[in-house]
Write a protein that holds these residues in place. Structure first.
Motif, mmCIF file in Angstrom:
data_model
loop_
_atom_site.group_PDB
_atom_site.id
_atom_site.type_symbol
_atom_site.label_atom_id
_atom_site.label_comp_id
_atom_site.label_asym_id
_atom_site.label_seq_id
_atom_site.Cartn_x
_atom_site.Cartn_y
_atom_site.Cartn_z
ATOM 1 N N GLY A 21 0.785 -1.221 0.000
ATOM 2 C CA GLY A 21 0.000 0.000 0.000
ATOM 3 C C GLY A 21 0.822 1.278 0.000
ATOM 4 O O GLY A 21 0.278 2.357 -0.187
ATOM 5 N N MET A 22 2.127 1.177 0.209
ATOM 6 C CA MET A 22 2.992 2.364 0.164
ATOM 7 C C MET A 22 3.698 2.394 -1.185
ATOM 8 O O MET A 22 4.209 1.375 -1.646
ATOM 9 C CB MET A 22 4.032 2.335 1.288
ATOM 10 N N GLN A 23 3.735 3.580 -1.820
ATOM 11 C CA GLN A 23 4.372 3.690 -3.125
ATOM 12 C C GLN A 23 5.878 3.462 -3.042
ATOM 13 O O GLN A 23 6.469 2.846 -3.922
ATOM 14 C CB GLN A 23 4.102 5.064 -3.738
ATOM 15 N N GLU A 24 6.489 3.978 -2.004
ATOM 16 C CA GLU A 24 7.932 3.837 -1.813
ATOM 17 C C GLU A 24 8.202 2.985 -0.578
ATOM 18 O O GLU A 24 7.464 3.063 0.399
ATOM 19 C CB GLU A 24 8.583 5.212 -1.617
ATOM 20 N N PRO A 25 9.274 2.189 -0.598
ATOM 21 C CA PRO A 25 9.612 1.432 0.606
ATOM 22 C C PRO A 25 9.969 2.375 1.754
ATOM 23 O O PRO A 25 10.416 3.492 1.537
ATOM 24 C CB PRO A 25 10.837 0.602 0.202
ATOM 25 N N LEU A 26 9.777 1.895 2.970
ATOM 26 C CA LEU A 26 10.125 2.645 4.175
ATOM 27 C C LEU A 26 11.620 2.476 4.418
ATOM 28 O O LEU A 26 12.113 1.357 4.523
ATOM 29 C CB LEU A 26 9.316 2.102 5.349
ATOM 30 N N SER A 27 12.379 3.586 4.463
ATOM 31 C CA SER A 27 13.821 3.546 4.733
ATOM 32 C C SER A 27 14.044 3.635 6.232
ATOM 33 O O SER A 27 13.518 4.535 6.882
ATOM 34 C CB SER A 27 14.542 4.696 4.042
ATOM 35 N N LEU A 28 14.834 2.714 6.754
ATOM 36 C CA LEU A 28 15.106 2.653 8.189
ATOM 37 C C LEU A 28 16.591 2.435 8.432
ATOM 38 O O LEU A 28 17.298 1.879 7.600
ATOM 39 C CB LEU A 28 14.324 1.502 8.821
ATOM 40 N N ARG A 29 17.059 2.866 9.590
ATOM 41 C CA ARG A 29 18.415 2.580 10.045
ATOM 42 C C ARG A 29 18.285 1.592 11.190
ATOM 43 O O ARG A 29 17.428 1.752 12.063
ATOM 44 C CB ARG A 29 19.110 3.849 10.532
#
Length: 130
Positions: A69-77
């Motif tokens: 459902g999100m267009q872009e992946p979630l960036s995480l550290r």
């Protein structure tokens, strides 16, 4: 092997049995090589990445989490806080690494935790996301 944190995939943690199945794609680089693995366990504080190539405990790295459902992946550290090596793995305790989310500041923490919380509610509903 360093022992897993209870909210990141301890097989004895009963909450896992109450959750609906979910599989999210995780992408990250290691020594200029791109890896694509999966997580089936995520909480507000971190995740477990199932992999036959876990990074050493203490490694801090950037990764993306493909969220439906999100267009872009979630960036995480994240920081590797425990590892199960393939030689020590079992069906109940698969090979991989426990990741604790890392943030630059409180604003980033709030934004990323909110995104993860939305994911948990969408996938599991309010009761199980708690």
């Amino acid at each position: 092997m360093v022992g897993p944190m209870s909210d990141l995939g301890d097989p004895s943690d009963r909450r896992i049995n109450d959750r609906a199945p979910i599989e999210l794609k995780v992408g990250y680089k290691r020594l200029n090589t791109f890896f694509s693995d999966y997580t089936q366990n995520i909480s507000r504080g971190g995740t477990f990445i199932g992999t036959e190539r876990p990074m050493p405990v203490g490694t801090v790295f950037m990764f993306t989490l493909g969220v439906p459902g999100m267009q872009e992946p979630l960036s995480l550290r994240g920081k590797v806080i425990w590892v199960t090596d393939p030689a020590d793995a079992s069906p109940a305790n698969p090979a991989g690494m426990g990741i604790e989310f890392q943030y630059e500041d409180d604003a980033e923490r709030h934004a990323k935790e909110s995104a993860v919380e939305r994911l948990l509610v969408e996938q599991f509903g309010e009761r199980l996301a708690e």
